[in-house]
Every structure is written in C-alpha cells, then in structure tokens.
Design an enzyme around this catalytic site. Structure first.
Site, PDB file in Angstrom:
ATOM      1  N   GLU A  34       1.116  -1.184  -0.074  1.00  0.00           N
ATOM      2  CA  GLU A  34      -0.397   0.166  -0.293  1.00  0.00           C
ATOM      3  C   GLU A  34       0.966   1.523  -0.315  1.00  0.00           C
ATOM      4  OE1 GLU A  34      -2.940  -0.027   3.049  1.00  0.00           O
ATOM      5  OE2 GLU A  34      -2.823   2.655   3.286  1.00  0.00           O
ATOM      6  N   GLU A  85      -1.841  11.129   3.523  1.00  0.00           N
ATOM      7  CA  GLU A  85      -3.133  11.507   4.701  1.00  0.00           C
ATOM      8  C   GLU A  85      -3.179  12.899   5.366  1.00  0.00           C
ATOM      9  OE1 GLU A  85      -3.307   7.075   6.069  1.00  0.00           O
ATOM     10  OE2 GLU A  85      -1.780   6.714   5.780  1.00  0.00           O
TER      11      GLU A  85
END
Length: 277
Positions: free
Chosen positions: A164, A169
């Site tokens: 991933e 974020e």
C-alpha cells in the site's frame, strides 16, 4: 578586446543558465507522458468509466481501523461541479447492508492501474477532528471483497503483503500536518515505520499538489514540488518491495470514532488527478 570579453561573458551566461535550468528540472522529468487523468469537467456524477464506488462493508460490518462511516455511491457524497471533484463526508443516519451508521462518505477506486510513473493530485482537504482523507494506492491483486479489481478477478493477495502506498493522509485532529507512508509485510498498520510528513499552511483552504514518483528502486513523495519523504529500502524482497506490478488509485474520506460531535459535513475538493510515465 571588448568584443572578446562580451563573447566570453555571453558564453558563461548561457552555460550557467543552462546548468541552472537543469537543476530546476524536478526528479520527475523522466515521467513526461500523460497516460491517464481526470480533470473533472462537467457536472453531476463522477465519470464511471474512470472511477468505481467501493461501498461493500468488510466482514464484521465496519471498515478497517474502526471507522464509523458508510461509503456510498450517492451524489450527496461525491460529485463533480465547476471543474472540481467533491468527496463529501456528512453526518447523517444511514442504513446500508444491515448496518446503521451516523456518517457517510465516498471511497473511489480508479479503473486504471499502472506500474511505475508519477501521480499528481491537486486538492484541498476537509476539516474536523475525526476526519481522515487519503490519496493512496493499492496493488490490484489485493484480496478485498467489494474492491473494483477484486471484482475483475485479480484478488489473490492479502493486505499488507500486496503493498500500500499512501501519497497523502491528513488527520483533522492534527490539522495541516500531512503524511506519506508505505505499508508492506515488514512495516504496516499502526506499526508502520516507512513514513514522512510535513506541516503546511491552510491545507483545507488552499490547493496543494501531492505527488509520488514511483521508480523501479524507490518512491519519492513531494508536496508542491518539495520532497518530504523517500522510500528506498536497501534490501528489496517481497517483504519490503512488493511494488513491481500494477497499483490503482483510491480517493476517500474516512471518519474515525473520535469524530467531534459538532461535525456536520466537510469535503475534499480535487482539481485534477494525473498519471505520467
């Protein structure tokens, strides 16, 4: 003599100008061909030829990480307007798949996957303690029921072995701090160590360009052209570098359990998504 000095001066000016020009070339100069993009022209629903709404809950009825929201395919949670994509997290009672939740949002999977290249996403981020927007990638071989590529028959590998890549974020409880991370079998979840971040100004009121340059041997993360993290493991094996095959893009806003009670709605607004190779 004067003409001679003029020529010499002109030579050095041209030389240093050229060199400076080279220095100004960013590391992504290798990736010049635009191979896929969405400029979010038009009005209304997102382009279903490019994006898939991932709405199916994992087994257990909650999204990974104890999230308290549903993801929906409704216009209330994702739409295009005035040349921008809006992904909207909302406070509302919503019943879906036998589960009653108090928040909704959207989670988009790209119907395009690629190996190596540059991703650029220009976006403004939502606000509110408990909001968790992300711009990220997963290997299309992830075995995750309800994901687009799983539905196409590619789901063979569980997370985090599949790999991933979190291009961006942002947590509303830490407003204006943005982070990039790489999850693999050797570094994942709450114990991830492969990460780097940066404190910005006005991430929710101003657009910033979040980018990843993915090479055969490293990943370089930048914001507005400034590098803040490079992942380049000295030993590359399946536990540290599962990044040799196609990944797809995801855009979403998750809602954590500590969402502030006064939260009503907030959006991630995206100007464009571009992939170069």
């Amino acid at each position: 003599m004067r003409n001679y000095l003029y020529v010499i001066s002109l030579f050095f000016i041209c030389f240093f100008t050229t060199q400076c020009g080279k220095k100004k070339e960013s590391s992504h100069a290798i990736f010049k061909k635009l191979v896929w993009s969405d400029e979010f022209d038009g009005e209304g629903a997102i382009d279903s030829k490019k994006w898939f709404h991932q709405t199916q809950l994992p087994s257990g009825g909650d999204w990974y990480g104890g999230l308290v929201n549903h993801y929906t395919d409704r216009l209330e949670n994702s739409y295009v307007k005035d040349g921008f994509l809006h992904i909207v997290a909302r406070k509302e009672i919503f019943n879906d798949q036998g589960e009653l939740k108090e928040y909704t949002s959207a989670r988009l999977n790209s119907k395009f996957a690629f190996t190596y290249g540059r991703v650029e996403v220009k976006a403004k981020l939502p606000t509110g303690i408990g909001t968790w927007p992300a711009i990220w990638m997963l290997n299309k071989n992830i075995n995750e029921p309800g994901a687009y590529w799983q539905k196409q028959g590619f789901g063979t590998t569980f997370w985090p072995v599949c790999g991933e890549v979190d291009i961006l974020e942002h947590w509303g409880k830490n407003q204006n701090y943005v982070q990039s991370a790489v999850h693999t079998e050797s570094s994942a979840g709450d114990d991830v160590i492969n990460l780097g971040g940066k404190l910005l100004e006005n991430v929710s009121n101003e657009f910033h360009t979040y980018a990843l340059d993915w090479y055969e041997d490293k990943m370089v993360f930048s914001i507005d052209g400034s590098v803040h993290y490079t992942y380049e493991p000295p030993l590359k094996d399946s536990s540290t570098w599962p990044f040799t095959t196609d990944q797809y893009l995801l855009l979403n806003i998750a809602i954590e359990s500590d969402i502030e009670p006064s939260f009503q709605k907030s959006a991630m607004v995206v100007d464009y998504v571009r992939v170069y190779q």
